[in-house]
Every structure is written in structure tokens, then in C-alpha cells.
Scaffold this motif. Structure first.
Motif, PDB file in Angstrom:
ATOM      1  N   ALA A   1       0.981  -1.080  -0.060  1.00 20.81           N
ATOM      2  CA  ALA A   1      -0.226  -0.042  -0.312  1.00 20.81           C
ATOM      3  C   ALA A   1       0.860   1.262  -0.029  1.00 20.81           C
ATOM      4  O   ALA A   1       0.479   2.535  -0.308  1.00 20.81           O
ATOM      5  CB  ALA A   1      -0.962   0.027   1.174  1.00 20.81           C
ATOM      6  N   ALA A   2       2.150   1.208   0.548  1.00 16.70           N
ATOM      7  CA  ALA A   2       3.074   2.139   0.655  1.00 16.70           C
ATOM      8  C   ALA A   2       3.687   2.511  -0.995  1.00 16.70           C
ATOM      9  O   ALA A   2       4.509   3.384  -0.989  1.00 16.70           O
ATOM     10  CB  ALA A   2       4.009   2.213   1.593  1.00 16.70           C
ATOM     11  N   CYS A   3       3.506   1.603  -1.832  1.00 13.99           N
ATOM     12  CA  CYS A   3       4.385   1.736  -3.087  1.00 13.99           C
ATOM     13  C   CYS A   3       3.430   2.386  -4.078  1.00 13.99           C
ATOM     14  O   CYS A   3       2.222   2.280  -3.947  1.00 13.99           O
ATOM     15  CB  CYS A   3       4.561   0.294  -3.638  1.00 13.99           C
ATOM     16  SG  CYS A   3       5.684  -0.617  -2.660  1.00 13.99           S
ATOM     17  N   PRO A   4       4.141   2.946  -5.041  1.00 15.59           N
ATOM     18  CA  PRO A   4       3.291   3.797  -6.179  1.00 15.59           C
ATOM     19  C   PRO A   4       2.496   2.719  -6.843  1.00 15.59           C
ATOM     20  O   PRO A   4       2.800   1.574  -6.826  1.00 15.59           O
ATOM     21  CB  PRO A   4       4.479   4.391  -6.896  1.00 15.59           C
ATOM     22  CG  PRO A   4       5.743   4.185  -6.142  1.00 15.59           C
ATOM     23  CD  PRO A   4       5.540   3.167  -4.998  1.00 15.59           C
ATOM     24  N   ALA A   5       1.501   3.445  -7.718  1.00 15.91           N
ATOM     25  CA  ALA A   5       0.601   2.162  -8.765  1.00 15.91           C
ATOM     26  C   ALA A   5       1.434   1.487  -9.522  1.00 15.91           C
ATOM     27  O   ALA A   5       2.658   2.214  -9.883  1.00 15.91           O
ATOM     28  CB  ALA A   5      -0.254   3.208  -9.306  1.00 15.91           C
ATOM     29  N   ARG A   6       1.350   0.119  -9.660  1.00 14.45           N
ATOM     30  CA  ARG A   6       2.022  -0.527 -10.620  1.00 14.45           C
ATOM     31  C   ARG A   6       1.612  -0.546 -11.683  1.00 14.45           C
ATOM     32  O   ARG A   6       0.411  -0.588 -12.113  1.00 14.45           O
ATOM     33  CB  ARG A   6       2.136  -2.042  -9.841  1.00 14.45           C
ATOM     34  CG  ARG A   6       2.897  -2.026  -8.630  1.00 14.45           C
ATOM     35  CD  ARG A   6       2.928  -3.459  -7.942  1.00 14.45           C
ATOM     36  NE  ARG A   6       1.367  -3.770  -7.417  1.00 14.45           N
ATOM     37  CZ  ARG A   6       1.047  -3.517  -6.538  1.00 14.45           C
ATOM     38  NH1 ARG A   6       1.627  -2.740  -5.639  1.00 14.45           N
ATOM     39  NH2 ARG A   6      -0.214  -3.821  -6.081  1.00 14.45           N
ATOM     40  N   LYS A   7       2.719  -0.827 -12.932  1.00 15.63           N
ATOM     41  CA  LYS A   7       2.169  -1.329 -14.183  1.00 15.63           C
ATOM     42  C   LYS A   7       1.767  -2.573 -14.149  1.00 15.63           C
ATOM     43  O   LYS A   7       2.194  -3.192 -13.383  1.00 15.63           O
ATOM     44  CB  LYS A   7       3.246  -1.078 -14.905  1.00 15.63           C
ATOM     45  CG  LYS A   7       3.904   0.292 -15.129  1.00 15.63           C
ATOM     46  CD  LYS A   7       5.176   0.315 -15.936  1.00 15.63           C
ATOM     47  CE  LYS A   7       5.830   1.778 -16.072  1.00 15.63           C
ATOM     48  NZ  LYS A   7       7.110   1.617 -16.950  1.00 15.63           N
ATOM     49  N   PRO A   8       0.887  -2.959 -15.144  1.00 19.25           N
ATOM     50  CA  PRO A   8       0.043  -4.281 -14.845  1.00 19.25           C
ATOM     51  C   PRO A   8       0.938  -5.501 -15.269  1.00 19.25           C
ATOM     52  O   PRO A   8       0.792  -6.305 -14.376  1.00 19.25           O
ATOM     53  CB  PRO A   8      -0.854  -4.116 -15.863  1.00 19.25           C
ATOM     54  CG  PRO A   8      -0.531  -2.975 -16.982  1.00 19.25           C
ATOM     55  CD  PRO A   8       0.039  -1.992 -16.076  1.00 19.25           C
ATOM     56  N   VAL A   9       1.805  -5.717 -16.192  1.00 17.22           N
ATOM     57  CA  VAL A   9       2.385  -6.648 -16.583  1.00 17.22           C
ATOM     58  C   VAL A   9       3.566  -6.251 -17.445  1.00 17.22           C
ATOM     59  O   VAL A   9       3.768  -5.461 -18.280  1.00 17.22           O
ATOM     60  CB  VAL A   9       1.565  -7.627 -17.206  1.00 17.22           C
ATOM     61  CG1 VAL A   9       1.124  -7.107 -18.437  1.00 17.22           C
ATOM     62  CG2 VAL A   9       2.101  -9.039 -17.470  1.00 17.22           C
ATOM     63  N   LEU A  10       4.760  -7.162 -17.211  1.00 14.13           N
ATOM     64  CA  LEU A  10       5.813  -7.240 -18.056  1.00 14.13           C
ATOM     65  C   LEU A  10       5.975  -8.543 -18.767  1.00 14.13           C
ATOM     66  O   LEU A  10       6.159  -9.674 -17.965  1.00 14.13           O
ATOM     67  CB  LEU A  10       7.114  -6.876 -17.241  1.00 14.13           C
ATOM     68  CG  LEU A  10       8.485  -6.770 -18.102  1.00 14.13           C
ATOM     69  CD1 LEU A  10       8.438  -5.485 -18.967  1.00 14.13           C
ATOM     70  CD2 LEU A  10       9.483  -6.895 -17.348  1.00 14.13           C
ATOM     71  N   ARG A  11       6.048  -8.862 -19.823  1.00 17.36           N
ATOM     72  CA  ARG A  11       6.078 -10.253 -20.524  1.00 17.36           C
ATOM     73  C   ARG A  11       7.395 -10.463 -21.295  1.00 17.36           C
ATOM     74  O   ARG A  11       7.858  -9.458 -22.491  1.00 17.36           O
ATOM     75  CB  ARG A  11       4.940 -10.171 -21.677  1.00 17.36           C
ATOM     76  CG  ARG A  11       3.812 -10.094 -20.902  1.00 17.36           C
ATOM     77  CD  ARG A  11       2.451  -9.765 -21.736  1.00 17.36           C
ATOM     78  NE  ARG A  11       2.794  -8.408 -22.252  1.00 17.36           N
ATOM     79  CZ  ARG A  11       1.967  -7.631 -23.009  1.00 17.36           C
ATOM     80  NH1 ARG A  11       0.869  -8.234 -23.362  1.00 17.36           N
ATOM     81  NH2 ARG A  11       2.178  -6.632 -23.275  1.00 17.36           N
ATOM     82  N   VAL A  12       8.237 -11.281 -20.812  1.00 21.43           N
ATOM     83  CA  VAL A  12       9.487 -11.379 -21.532  1.00 21.43           C
ATOM     84  C   VAL A  12       9.837 -12.876 -22.028  1.00 21.43           C
ATOM     85  O   VAL A  12       9.250 -13.662 -21.474  1.00 21.43           O
ATOM     86  CB  VAL A  12      10.728 -11.478 -20.438  1.00 21.43           C
ATOM     87  CG1 VAL A  12      12.123 -11.529 -20.912  1.00 21.43           C
ATOM     88  CG2 VAL A  12      10.579 -10.042 -19.505  1.00 21.43           C
ATOM     89  N   ALA A  13      10.244 -12.945 -23.204  1.00 19.79           N
ATOM     90  CA  ALA A  13      10.577 -14.058 -23.796  1.00 19.79           C
ATOM     91  C   ALA A  13      11.923 -14.570 -24.443  1.00 19.79           C
ATOM     92  O   ALA A  13      12.474 -13.496 -24.961  1.00 19.79           O
ATOM     93  CB  ALA A  13       9.310 -14.453 -24.979  1.00 19.79           C
ATOM     94  N   GLY A  14      12.421 -15.472 -24.281  1.00 22.14           N
ATOM     95  CA  GLY A  14      13.775 -15.865 -24.793  1.00 22.14           C
ATOM     96  C   GLY A  14      13.791 -17.465 -25.112  1.00 22.14           C
ATOM     97  O   GLY A  14      12.731 -18.355 -24.785  1.00 22.14           O
TER      98      GLY A  14
ATOM     99  N   GLY B   1       2.400  -6.540 -29.745  1.00 25.24           N
ATOM    100  CA  GLY B   1       2.166  -6.126 -28.385  1.00 25.24           C
ATOM    101  C   GLY B   1       1.941  -7.349 -27.510  1.00 25.24           C
ATOM    102  O   GLY B   1       1.857  -6.809 -26.224  1.00 25.24           O
ATOM    103  N   GLN B   2       2.151  -8.512 -27.805  1.00 26.60           N
ATOM    104  CA  GLN B   2       1.996  -9.491 -26.775  1.00 26.60           C
ATOM    105  C   GLN B   2       3.125  -9.739 -25.761  1.00 26.60           C
ATOM    106  O   GLN B   2       3.052 -10.596 -24.776  1.00 26.60           O
ATOM    107  CB  GLN B   2       1.384 -10.722 -27.598  1.00 26.60           C
ATOM    108  CG  GLN B   2       0.198 -10.744 -28.481  1.00 26.60           C
ATOM    109  CD  GLN B   2       0.120 -11.895 -29.109  1.00 26.60           C
ATOM    110  OE1 GLN B   2      -0.161 -13.070 -28.609  1.00 26.60           O
ATOM    111  NE2 GLN B   2       0.182 -11.981 -30.469  1.00 26.60           N
ATOM    112  N   LEU B   3       4.152  -9.266 -26.212  1.00 25.46           N
ATOM    113  CA  LEU B   3       5.553  -9.290 -25.495  1.00 25.46           C
ATOM    114  C   LEU B   3       5.984  -7.915 -25.394  1.00 25.46           C
ATOM    115  O   LEU B   3       5.930  -7.190 -26.395  1.00 25.46           O
ATOM    116  CB  LEU B   3       6.613 -10.429 -26.106  1.00 25.46           C
ATOM    117  CG  LEU B   3       5.939 -11.922 -26.261  1.00 25.46           C
ATOM    118  CD1 LEU B   3       7.060 -12.828 -26.995  1.00 25.46           C
ATOM    119  CD2 LEU B   3       6.055 -12.409 -24.721  1.00 25.46           C
ATOM    120  N   ASP B   4       7.064  -7.817 -24.301  1.00 24.49           N
ATOM    121  CA  ASP B   4       7.416  -6.363 -24.228  1.00 24.49           C
ATOM    122  C   ASP B   4       9.343  -6.387 -24.434  1.00 24.49           C
ATOM    123  O   ASP B   4       9.730  -5.448 -24.834  1.00 24.49           O
ATOM    124  CB  ASP B   4       7.113  -6.186 -22.587  1.00 24.49           C
ATOM    125  CG  ASP B   4       5.876  -5.611 -22.500  1.00 24.49           C
ATOM    126  OD1 ASP B   4       5.161  -5.150 -23.359  1.00 24.49           O
ATOM    127  OD2 ASP B   4       5.284  -6.757 -21.692  1.00 24.49           O
TER     128      ASP B   4
END
Length: 569
Positions: free
Chosen positions: A59-72, A286-289
Motif C-alpha cells: 500500500a505504501a508503493c506507487p501504482a504498479r504497471k500491470p504486466v511485463l512479458r519477457v520471452a527468450g 504487443g503480446q510481448l515487451d
């Protein structure tokens, strides 16, 4: 929880929470484990404190980005067990586990502010450490991190069930640990180890601290490892909520971490997608970042707005020639090993396969070009220049070894999916080696077969392997794994190599260590056990919405470092 991907498959790997009434009925057996001689005890589950599903500190943290998607192309078990993780696993393991010795989030150097160890002092001759532990740290279930947890975690990492390299390093150095008081432990070495803190940090191969009580009440067994893997306990800003070996691991924001700070994303998905075309298509739509890139398609990536970034010296590209103590191995003969090295046109390979991008010439497949020993001129002299391409010299060496058109050495090029260019590398080397007089078979294998051949002690006879481990700030852990006389790979018949490795491991000062590592590098090069060609950066294509997090600054071992991107103090 269970995640269902677009291909319709489901993976189960969520946490199992038992009611307190059931937990109270579970018997507890504490088994005293002495030294490293592991028995196979029957595990009776210890009473657990399950992770809290949410932590109020978020609760003390800033609003988060929803998701980070990594593929390799991740040849990974994606295990959540802290002692099973390989060097390449740091990019996700550091996010849900806490190391004993920390590094800054960009992995530029060891930093005491980011580990369980608040301070340390070497004993005379670098024969051990007195370590002061940070107060107030907890696991994600709220249980405090204790000195007993730290000593247990060191023993866990040196056990029969831990990952091969960290186990080999701790045993090779002869590490023992004991509790001094609630904030202090002492770590003793059978041999001097002036680079121990670097080696055991996220720069190389971290010791992660886990709960003795939660893991198994001190039991160290295969059953205990498997049980923890099914229901892991986190100690970081994220926790593992789903995973499937060889396919994916999913992390979820868990808490405001006392060391790394707030999680920037609510969810991080890391997927093994071996086929580059699939990764690229999903990045474009846009399915992966972030995806592991291909040097062939840098222009195409930039044309869709993606940004190419590199992690320096992530792979050491060259030859490993193992199990040479077998006299029936064609590579038992140094002349045959050198013939193979002279047969490879590494400059052509650098230009055609790696496109010359992020490539540094190097003469030793191990030790690496990022080693702290680069401060020593003898090290650079030993390893700074690769074998020249000289097919005539290669033919002369084979002839001197007794080979001719009527008697041709048959060899295999073995690889197991550590980096995306391996197949192309094998196909390029095959005609080069055949041109000078070898008969060559390309032999791709999987990780299980790689391990089986190694354990057999004879599985790599007549083979060249090029699995491409990369740079790290100190190479002792890798040197033990690759050249150690008890590890079923290195030239244990060559006493000079055995002695050089022993000298590096018992060094009482950094100067002694770099001298010994330089000598080891010279032997590896001069006797062609590991003739290198170049160090290659890992390449990633990044969505335009992902900020620059300084990946190119990292001196760490893994081909990708995410900590600076996904956490914020």
C-alpha cells in the motif's frame, strides 16, 4: 493458481495452503545433517508458516504497471528453489529470493546494502569471513531471517541436491559455516578464497537465504527439495505464482522489499519461446515487451519501433574439449585439439553469424573476458588473442598425430540450446573441420542428456562442446565446474591444470588469485582444452514503452538483468 496460455495448455504449480488444524497434526522430525555427506532421510514435513496472500507494505508503493512479458530461448527448469537455480536464472530468481551477498540492481558491483550480509571481514590469508547480518529482514510470510537460516542455506547450496556449479564451488573451496550469535556467522574455507563475496553474489552465482524451518526443519534431501519446489517461500518483492519446467515462470508483486524496494509491475511473465519468428511476431503485436533478439533482424526490429539492447559478454564462443583423460579419446592428443582450433575461421563466423555486433575477440573459452583478473597483464597475455585460422597448420598437426586420408578422426559437435546461434555455429564449423581432415557429426542434445553424459564420465569422448557460458566478474565457480578434477569434465590427468585451479582456490590475496587464474588461462589456451574465439553480448529487442534500465552496464553472469527495471527503491 493456474495460468492458461493461448495454446490451451495449463500448468499447475500454485501454493498449497493447509488449515492450521491439519498443520498441528503433522509430525516433525529434525535430522542432523553433518558435513556434505548427504544421506537419504525420510522427510517428515515441518510445521509451516504459509505466505500471506497479500502484504500491507504494498500500500505504501506507487501504482504498479500491470504486466511485463519477457520471452527468450531459455533452456530452463524454471525452478523456484533457490539452491537449484543456474547462473542464467538470476534474472528472475533475484526478484523472489534474497542473496546473502548483494549487488546493486544494475549489477555493476557488490553492494552491501542489497544483501542479508550487512558487512564482512576476511580472516588472515582469506581463509574465511566474519559476517554481520542485517537486522529486521523477513521472509515473505513474516518470519524473521536468522543466523541459523543463513548457515542452513550455505549447507543447502553445498548439498548433493543443489545446482552443480555452486555445489562444486563451495565444496572445492571447502566451505563450512557456523552461528556466532544472532547477528553474526563465521564462514571458514579449507583454502583461501579472496573472491568469495563476488563469487557468491548475483554477479556470479548467489547463495540465496531460505528458511530452515519452512524448507524442512533442517532436513536436506531430494524429498525436501521437491516439496519446497511445489510450495515455495519467497523473500523478495515478487513471489512465484505459476511455473512449468522448460516453458514459463510467472511472478506476482508481493511486498515492498526491504532491500530492492517496490515492485514496479503487478505481474512478470517469463516464457521460453525457442522459435525467434514467434517471439518477434508477438513483440510486433504487443503480446510481448522484451524478447531475446536475432542479429539478422536488428533493422526489422527498429522498423517496428523496438529498441535493441545488449548485455556484454553474455556468451563465450569457442570450443570445450572435455574428458581428455581417456586415452581412446582422439582429443587426448594435444595436437588433435590444436588442429581443431586452427581449423575454425572465427573471423568469418563472427561476421556472418554474429554480424560483428557486441563481439570481443578472446583466447580462452574459460576463464572469461570480464574476469577481475583482467587487471593482471599476465592474464591478458594468456587469454587476449584467439587461435588464428590456419588450415595448413591444422593438417600438419593431424598428420603428426598419425592421421591421414586412410585414418580420419571422427568427432561430434555437441550443443544443448544455451544460446540461439548454436545450430548455425555447428553448421559453419562442420565443413571447416572436415576440410582439414576430421569426420564430423552434429549432435544436438537436451539438458537431461547433457547431464547424463557428464555424469557417465565418458559421454563427451571424441566431442567438442560449445555451450557458451558467459562473462562474470570472477571465474572460480565456473573454473571448478569446467576444469575441476572431480567434476567429470576437466583434464584431471593434467597435473598442471589441477595445480593451477587449486592455487586459485587457496589464494590468500587478490594478487595471488589473479596470478593463478592467469596461469590456468594460459594452460587452457596453450594446451587447447578450451580455445576461445570471442565473447558475444546477448541481444534483446525491447518494446518502445519499456524504459532504458541500463542493461549494458551489468557485469553480472546472467544474459539478462531485470532488477533495475522491475524494482524501485
Amino acid at each position: 493458481m493456474s495460468t492458461r496460455w493461448k495454446d490451451g495448455s495449463a500448468a499447475k504449480g500454485g501454493r498449497i495452503l493447509l488449515p492450521l488444524s491439519a498443520l498441528a497434526c503433522i509430525a516433525v522430525l529434525v535430522l542432523v545433517v553433518k558435513g556434505y555427506a548427504q544421506q537419504t532421510p525420510t522427510l517428515v514435513v515441518a510445521a509451516l508458516s504459509p505466505e500471506k496472500p497479500t502484504d500491507k507494505s504494498l500500500a505504501a508503493c506507487p501504482a504498479r504497471k500491470p504486466v511485463l512479458r519477457v520471452a527468450g530461448h531459455f533452456n530452463e527448469e524454471f525452478t523456484p528453489h533457490p539452491a537449484e537455480n543456474r547462473f542464467a536464472s538470476i534474472h528472475y530468481t533475484r526478484l523472489h529470493q534474497m542473496p546473502l551477498f548483494g549487488t546493486d540492481p544494475q549489477e555493476e558491483n557488490v553492494a552491501a546494502a542489497f544483501g542479508v550480509a550487512e558487512a564482512w571481514e576476511f580472516l588472515p590469508g582469506a581463509k574465511g569471513l566474519n559476517v554481520t547480518l542485517r537486522e529486521g529482514l523477513t521472509f515473505n510470510n513474516g518470519d524473521p531471517i536468522t543466523a541459523e537460516d543463513v548457515v542452513f542455506s550455505i549447507n543447502l547450496s553445498a548439498s548433493d541436491y543443489a545446482e552443480d556449479q555452486i555445489k562444486a564451488t563451495l565444496r572445492g573451496i571447502g566451505v563450512t559455516a557456523k552461528v556466532v550469535d544472532k547477528r553474526k556467522i563465521r564462514i571458514d574455507f579449507a583454502k583461501g578464497a579472496p573472491t568469495f563475496v563476488h563469487e557468491m553474489s548475483p554477479l556470479v552465482f548467489p547463495i540465496y537465504v531460505t528458511s530452515k524451518k519452512y524448507h524442512s526443519d533442517g532436513v536436506i534431501s531430494q524429498e525436501a527439495f521437491e516439496r519446497f519446489r511445489k510450495n515455495p517461500l519467497a523473500a523478495g518483492p515478487y513471489r512465484v505464482v505459476d511455473r512449468q519446467a522448460q516453458r514459463f515462470i510467472t511472478l506476482e508483486a508481493a511486498r515492498k522489499d526491504p532491500l530492492l524496494g517496490c515492485p514496479v509491475y503487478s505481474r512478470i511473465e517469463i516464457r521460453n519461446v525457442g522459435e525467434f519468428g514467434t517471439r518477434f511476431a508477438q513483440l510486433r503485436t504487443g503480446q510481448l515487451d522484451i524478447i531475446e533478439g536475432s542479429r539478422d533482424l536488428v533493422d526489422r526490429a527498429t522498423s517496428i519501433g523496438a529498441r535493441p539492447v545488449t548485455k556484454p559478454a553474455a556468451h563465450m564462443i569457442g570450443l570445450y574439449i572435455f574428458q581428455t583423460w581417456h586415452k581412446h579419446n582422439v582429443f587426448h592428443d594435444e595436437r588433435v585439439r590444436k588442429a581443431a582450433a586452427y581449423a575454425i575461421d572465427h573471423k568469418l563466423i563472427t561476421k556472418t553469424i554474429w554480424r560483428g555486433a557486441g563481439v570481443t575477440p578472446w583466447g580462452c573459452t574459460w576463464p572469461p573476458s570480464t574476469e577481475v583478473s583482467t587487471m593482471n597483464p599476465k592474464y591478458l597475455e594468456a587469454c587476449g588473442t584467439p587461435y588464428a585460422y590456419d588450415p595448413d597448420k591444422a593438417r600438419e598437426l593431424l598428420a603428426a598425430a598419425g592421421y591421414s586420408k586412410g585414418r580420419v578422426p571422427s568427432i561430434k559437435l555437441v550443443y544443448w540450446g544455451n544460446y540461439p546461434e548454436e545450430a548455425d555455429f555447428a553448421q559453419a564449423m562442420q565443413p571447416m573441420l572436415e576440410k582439414v581432415g576430421f569426420k564430423v557429426t552434429i549432435d544436438p542434445i537436451d539438458r537431461a542428456e547433457y547431464a547424463r553424459r557428464r555424469k557417465s564420465g565418458e559421454g563427451y569422448v571424441d566431442s567438442i562442446m560449445f555451450f557458451g557460458p558467459g562473462g562474470r566478474i570472477t571465474s572460480l565457480a565456473g573454473s571448478y565446474s569446467v576444469w575441476g578434477p572431480t567434476e567429470n569434465w576437466g583434464p584431471k590427468h593434467d597435473q598442471d591444470v589441477v595445480d593451477a585451479l587449486a592455487a586459485a582456490s587457496r589464494a590468500g590475496s587478490l594478487e595471488d588469485y589473479t596470478d593463478a587464474t592467469a596461469k590456468l588461462g594460459k594452460l587452457v589456451y596453450d594446451r587447447a582444452y578450451g580455445p576461445g574465439f570471442f565473447a558475444a553480448a546477448s541481444l534483446w529487442f525491447v518494446n518502445k514503452n519499456v524504459p532504458d534500465w541500463g542493461l549494458e552496464k551489468s557485469r553480472g553472469r546472467a544474459p539478462l538483468n531485470l532488477a533495475a527495471l522491475v524494482t524501485k527503491r
